[in-house]
Design a protein around this motif. Structure first.
Motif, PDB file in Angstrom:
ATOM      1  N   ALA A   1       0.820  -1.215   0.000  1.00 59.63           N
ATOM      2  CA  ALA A   1       0.000   0.000   0.000  1.00 59.63           C
ATOM      3  C   ALA A   1       0.852   1.262   0.000  1.00 59.63           C
ATOM      4  O   ALA A   1       0.327   2.350  -0.163  1.00 59.63           O
ATOM      5  N   GLY A   2       2.155   1.133   0.191  1.00 59.54           N
ATOM      6  CA  GLY A   2       3.030   2.306   0.228  1.00 59.54           C
ATOM      7  C   GLY A   2       2.892   3.117   1.501  1.00 59.54           C
ATOM      8  O   GLY A   2       3.081   4.322   1.503  1.00 59.54           O
TER       9      GLY A   2
ATOM     10  N   TYR B   1       6.899  -6.291  -9.670  1.00 60.77           N
ATOM     11  CA  TYR B   1       7.633  -5.391 -10.558  1.00 60.77           C
ATOM     12  C   TYR B   1       8.533  -6.138 -11.531  1.00 60.77           C
ATOM     13  O   TYR B   1       9.297  -5.544 -12.252  1.00 60.77           O
TER      14      TYR B   1
ATOM     15  N   ILE C   1      -2.544  -7.626 -19.795  1.00 64.45           N
ATOM     16  CA  ILE C   1      -2.939  -6.457 -19.019  1.00 64.45           C
ATOM     17  C   ILE C   1      -4.430  -6.566 -18.727  1.00 64.45           C
ATOM     18  O   ILE C   1      -5.220  -6.857 -19.607  1.00 64.45           O
TER      19      ILE C   1
ATOM     20  N   TRP D   1      -7.845  -4.850 -17.981  1.00 61.72           N
ATOM     21  CA  TRP D   1      -8.393  -3.501 -18.172  1.00 61.72           C
ATOM     22  C   TRP D   1      -9.367  -3.161 -17.079  1.00 61.72           C
ATOM     23  O   TRP D   1     -10.132  -3.953 -16.654  1.00 61.72           O
TER      24      TRP D   1
ATOM     25  N   LEU E   1       8.143   3.421  -5.264  1.00 59.98           N
ATOM     26  CA  LEU E   1       7.257   2.742  -6.212  1.00 59.98           C
ATOM     27  C   LEU E   1       5.796   2.898  -5.813  1.00 59.98           C
ATOM     28  O   LEU E   1       4.925   3.051  -6.653  1.00 59.98           O
ATOM     29  N   GLU E   2       5.523   2.822  -4.521  1.00 63.13           N
ATOM     30  CA  GLU E   2       4.164   3.000  -4.017  1.00 63.13           C
ATOM     31  C   GLU E   2       4.244   4.017  -2.888  1.00 63.13           C
ATOM     32  O   GLU E   2       5.082   3.876  -2.005  1.00 63.13           O
ATOM     33  N   SER E   3       3.389   5.032  -2.935  1.00 65.58           N
ATOM     34  CA  SER E   3       3.370   5.941  -1.802  1.00 65.58           C
ATOM     35  C   SER E   3       2.065   6.719  -1.803  1.00 65.58           C
ATOM     36  O   SER E   3       1.441   6.911  -2.841  1.00 65.58           O
TER      37      SER E   3
ATOM     38  N   LYS F   1      -7.901   2.932 -21.207  1.00 61.72           N
ATOM     39  CA  LYS F   1      -7.053   1.785 -21.507  1.00 61.72           C
ATOM     40  C   LYS F   1      -5.577   2.169 -21.370  1.00 61.72           C
ATOM     41  O   LYS F   1      -4.774   1.443 -20.781  1.00 61.72           O
TER      42      LYS F   1
ATOM     43  N   SER G   1      -4.601   2.578 -17.728  1.00 65.51           N
ATOM     44  CA  SER G   1      -4.428   1.299 -17.070  1.00 65.51           C
ATOM     45  C   SER G   1      -3.111   0.636 -17.469  1.00 65.51           C
ATOM     46  O   SER G   1      -2.484  -0.066 -16.668  1.00 65.51           O
ATOM     47  N   LEU G   2      -2.670   0.900 -18.691  1.00 68.89           N
ATOM     48  CA  LEU G   2      -1.358   0.387 -19.126  1.00 68.89           C
ATOM     49  C   LEU G   2      -0.240   1.030 -18.311  1.00 68.89           C
ATOM     50  O   LEU G   2       0.667   0.343 -17.824  1.00 68.89           O
TER      51      LEU G   2
ATOM     52  N   GLN H   1      -0.029  -0.283 -14.720  1.00 67.19           N
ATOM     53  CA  GLN H   1       0.557  -1.603 -14.510  1.00 67.19           C
ATOM     54  C   GLN H   1       2.015  -1.710 -14.924  1.00 67.19           C
ATOM     55  O   GLN H   1       2.717  -2.617 -14.500  1.00 67.19           O
ATOM     56  N   LYS H   2       2.481  -0.793 -15.741  1.00 67.14           N
ATOM     57  CA  LYS H   2       3.864  -0.896 -16.197  1.00 67.14           C
ATOM     58  C   LYS H   2       4.681   0.343 -15.840  1.00 67.14           C
ATOM     59  O   LYS H   2       5.676   0.645 -16.495  1.00 67.14           O
TER      60      LYS H   2
ATOM     61  N   HIS I   1       6.805   1.052 -13.684  1.00 63.84           N
ATOM     62  CA  HIS I   1       8.199   0.901 -13.264  1.00 63.84           C
ATOM     63  C   HIS I   1       9.121   0.511 -14.410  1.00 63.84           C
ATOM     64  O   HIS I   1      10.313   0.343 -14.214  1.00 63.84           O
ATOM     65  N   ARG I   2       8.573   0.341 -15.633  1.00 62.99           N
ATOM     66  CA  ARG I   2       9.391  -0.112 -16.753  1.00 62.99           C
ATOM     67  C   ARG I   2       9.958   1.064 -17.531  1.00 62.99           C
ATOM     68  O   ARG I   2       9.404   2.159 -17.525  1.00 62.99           O
TER      69      ARG I   2
ATOM     70  N   MET J   1       0.666   0.907 -28.930  1.00 61.33           N
ATOM     71  CA  MET J   1      -0.660   0.466 -28.503  1.00 61.33           C
ATOM     72  C   MET J   1      -1.728   1.409 -29.058  1.00 61.33           C
ATOM     73  O   MET J   1      -2.739   0.958 -29.610  1.00 61.33           O
TER      74      MET J   1
END
Lengths: 246, 202
Positions: A149-150, A236, A244, A246, B46-48, B174, B177-178, B181-182, B184-185, B195
């Motif tokens: 949750a950070g 990660y 993914i 949605w 990464l999360e806060s 969309k 949401s991408l 989820q990504k 950190h890349r 996309m």
């Protein structure tokens, strides 16, 4: 208890075939709930526990809020199908109130609560299936959910129960050893500074035995920390081709 | 560059280092949330949870009208306040506003200034720690999104994202949401371009 005495240790092996210092199999998954700020699922032997964390969010009721820190709330609950004969009924009970309190106090010592005045942090723990050692598994899962949750914390906590059965010191008691053994000592220990954040004792032990048990718990907590860390890092490190949602 | 994920309590630097989301215990600086640490010792959370600071641009929804001004939902535990005499336009409940944080007190009360009312649209929740990726370097990601969605998109530091009702909302959702989820890349803008291209053509 008027039950017939069970031989808990035979030829150095426990009733489920483990050696005294062996834990049951543990699987941890982090970030499994979409709606919670942080979440974790743990399967520890026969235990199945799900944990969700919300916050920091508005403190309700308002009069409980503190202008100095955020307050931590914890709700441990057993589901109706967890394993009722051994643990009593589901829903609020003496047992769940006690567990909520000890788990809350464990995390009150870790969360840097001064960062978010006038707020609350909620930890919800649901035991789907229980077979001994739910409080230690809950603490382990809640620690993963809080990191997910950070929420700012000083350290990560891991937890395991140690005890005594058949005159031998054992790690990670299962239900039979818990109910019929001589002693049960759940311990929660922070990873970096090795502070004991939870220690309860059931049964009688000598000072030497306690010292030895803490040592055994420390070693096991290190292994559990590695699993917690792996579960958190896995989010990660997913492969390139994952789907993914949605 | 080699990056490593660190957990709360892991050492980031010797001595006191002024890095966000860390704490100092007298000898060294430690991480307080999960983050990445690269070889040069740069630590990124990464999360806060978001904590407002003066100068942040944030998006909010007017929830209440008081004599003193307007209360605004900011995706935070407390509502923010727009002082009535600071704004020339009259706001209504439900209006979406973009503003700058003017003042934050130590108990988390926020006062907002430089208010701008946004046209009708959709407001979605996004993890505040990941907003820099949604904006991109020099707004590259955001401009890419606006171009393909044929409408305006705004991102607030508090994690609220406003999407104009004229734009292609499903496509933007969309894309968001991408990023979620990504986040950190690396190479996310290129992946996004691909996309969006595929989606708009097919």
């Amino acid at each position: 208890m008027a039950k017939e005495k069970v031989q808990l240790i035979v030829d150095g092996k426990r009733i489920d075939g483990r050696t005294p210092e062996e834990t049951r199999s543990i699987r941890i998954e982090a970030g499994i709930l979409n709606e919670a700020d942080g979440s974790a699922y743990i399967e520890w032997g026969g235990n199945k526990i799900i944990c969700g964390v919300y916050g920091p969010r508005e403190c309700i009721p308002r009069h409980e809020a503190s202008p100095y820190r955020s307050i931590v709330k914890c709700r441990y609950m057993m589901s109706p199908f967890a394993s009722l004969e051994e643990h009593g009924r589901s829903g609020p009970s003496r047992r769940s109130t006690e567990l909520s309190k000890v788990i809350r106090e464990t995390f009150e010592n870790l969360i840097i609560s001064e960062r978010f005045p006038n707020t609350q942090i909620d930890i919800f723990i649901d035991v789907l299936q229980a077979s001994g050692g739910t409080r230690t598994a809950s603490v382990t899962a809640a620690a993963v959910a809080l990191v997910n949750a950070g929420i700012p914390m000083k350290d990560v906590v891991s937890s395991v129960a140690v005890g005594k059965a058949g005159d031998e010191l054992i790690v990670d008691l299962n239900k039979e050893e818990d109910n019929q053994g001589q002693s049960d000592v759940p311990i929660a220990m922070s990873h970096q500074d090795r502070k004991i954040l939870l220690l309860q004792m059931d049964g009688l032990l000598t000072r030497d035995e306690i010292a030895k048990m803490v040592e055994m718990a420390e070693k096991t907590c290190d292994n559990i920390y590695d699993m917690q860390s792996a579960a958190l890092k896995k989010i990660y490190e997913k492969g390139e081709d994952e789907n993914i949602e949605w | 560059m080699e990056k490593r994920v660190v957990l709360p309590g892991e050492k980031i630097a010797d001595g006191r280092a002024k890095i966000p989301h860390t704490f100092f215990d007298g000898e060294a600086t430690y991480a307080e949330v999960i983050g990445t640490l690269d070889e040069e010792g740069r630590y990124i959370a990464l999360e806060s949870a978001y904590r407002p600071s003066v100068g942040d641009t944030i998006i909010g929804i007017v929830t209440n009208i008081r004599r003193a001004g307007y209360l605004v939902d900011l995706n935070l535990p407390q509502e923010g306040l727009i002082v009535g005499r600071d704004v020339k336009v009259k706001l209504q409940r439900g209006d979406i506003v973009m503003c700058r944080v003017k003042m934050v007190t130590e108990v988390g009360d926020t006062e907002l200034g430089e208010v701008r009312r946004l046209p009708r649209g959709k407001v979605v929740d996004f993890p505040p720690s990941k907003t820099p990726r949604l904006i991109g370097r020099k707004s590259s990601m955001l401009n890419l999104l606006r171009e393909h969605a044929e409408g305006d998109v705004m991102v607030g530091n508090n994690g609220y994202v406003w999407i104009s009702e004229k734009s292609n909302i499903p496509l933007v959702l969309k894309a968001i949401s991408l990023v979620k989820q990504k986040a950190h890349r690396s190479g996310l803008t290129d992946e996004m371009a691909e996309m969006l291209k595929k989606e708009t053509q097919g």
